[in-house]
Design a protein around this motif. Structure first.
Motif, PDB file in Angstrom:
ATOM      1  N   CYS A   1       0.830  -1.214   0.000  1.00 11.11           N
ATOM      2  CA  CYS A   1       0.000   0.000   0.000  1.00 11.11           C
ATOM      3  C   CYS A   1       0.862   1.261   0.000  1.00 11.11           C
TER       4      CYS A   1
ATOM      5  N   SER B   1       0.231   3.583   5.850  1.00 16.12           N
ATOM      6  CA  SER B   1      -0.696   2.471   6.026  1.00 16.12           C
ATOM      7  C   SER B   1      -0.387   1.765   7.343  1.00 16.12           C
TER       8      SER B   1
ATOM      9  N   VAL C   1      -8.484  -1.943  -0.805  1.00 11.23           N
ATOM     10  CA  VAL C   1      -7.512  -2.480   0.151  1.00 11.23           C
ATOM     11  C   VAL C   1      -7.633  -4.001   0.257  1.00 11.23           C
TER      12      VAL C   1
END
Length: 289
Positions: free
Chosen positions: A223, A232, A271
């Protein structure tokens, strides 16, 4: 307040230019997907023993209730008479209150509903008495490093014996040398012996929590590499301390029921897709000995 954008839940950050997006997947979901992979491999092996070798399996003893052991017990309990044996008495409450879905859809012959572990009044037996192992139809040893000793194994007789290999990728010589599952396999009195092997992420060990933490760590790193991501984070802590030292099961359940991953970003993305990309690399198989 949470808003919606392309089915992605988000909140604004300190300013309206930055968004906080969270995974729909909880830590519990990650744990359960890994457990399902292990359980499905075991289930297929047991069915093969019953069908091809005509071995009747009814009484299943699982040694070790954290976390693979309790998951496998939940998965198999509606088909077999399952007992979990663990030296820690509070693990019984962990087993009773842990939530897990039924086995995956791809169980052959459409038997999914017959093996639903969430059926009411289907409590798993629990004991601290290792002497109950002798004479079982099937023993599944999930104790890993420092579990049942080779000497203890030599005193056990069972129709079938499966042990989880605590080593995943043979990438740490000290851990590899500490592993004594081959001695346990040699000493156990059984005509049907096998190893549960789980790997795929180049982890050192194959524990369910080890894989969960690695999935989260790799997902955080991926991420952060994405354009527009500030940072993150994941809900990671030392779970063994919470369960075995603090014995705070309430705290454990609260943490694993939280969103697995949170990202601060100026650009939306899914995500869960990041998390699933690593979960898909994990695979479990049975090695016949």
């Amino acid at each position: 307040m949470k808003e919606k954008n392309k089915k992605i839940e988000y909140e604004t950050g300190i300013t309206s230019e930055v968004y906080t997006i969270k995974s729909n997947m909880r830590i519990l979901d990650i744990l359960n997907i890994i457990i399902q992979k292990k359980s499905l491999a075991i289930f297929k092996w047991v069915k093969k023993l019953e069908k091809e070798h005509e071995i009747k399996i009814n009484d299943v003893k699982i040694v070790g209730g954290y976390l693979t052991g309790l998951g496998i017990a939940k998965m198999l309990n509606n088909k077999y008479n399952v007992t979990v044996i663990d030296i820690y008495p509070h693990i019984e409450k962990l087993i009773d209150n842990y939530e897990i879905n039924a086995l995956p859809e791809d169980i052959e012959n459409g038997e999914k509903e017959k093996h639903n572990p969430n059926k009411e009044n289907n409590k798993i037996n629990f004991s601290q008495d290792l002497s109950l192992l002798n004479g079982s139809d099937l023993i599944i040893d999930t104790t890993g490093l420092g579990g049942i000793s080779p000497e203890q194994s030599s005193k056990i007789t069972t129709k079938a014996f499966l042990i989880e290999d605590p080593v995943a990728e043979d990438n740490d010589i000290l851990i590899k040398n500490k592993n004594n599952i081959n001695e346990r396999l040699i000493n156990i009195n059984s005509e049907n012996k096998a190893i549960l092997k789980t790997k795929g992420l180049n982890t050192k060990t194959s524990g369910t929590m080890t894989f969960t933490i690695d999935v989260l760590s790799k997902s955080i790193a991926e991420c952060i590499k994405k354009e527009g991501v500030l940072y993150s984070v994941a809900e990671m802590t030392f779970f063994e301390e919470i369960i075995f030292k603090k014995k705070n099961l309430k705290m454990f359940f609260e943490i694993i029921n939280s969103e697995a991953l949170t990202v601060s970003t100026i650009k939306f993305f899914n995500v869960d897709e990041v998390i699933n990309s690593y979960l898909s690399k994990i695979n479990s198989s049975i090695q016949i000995k």
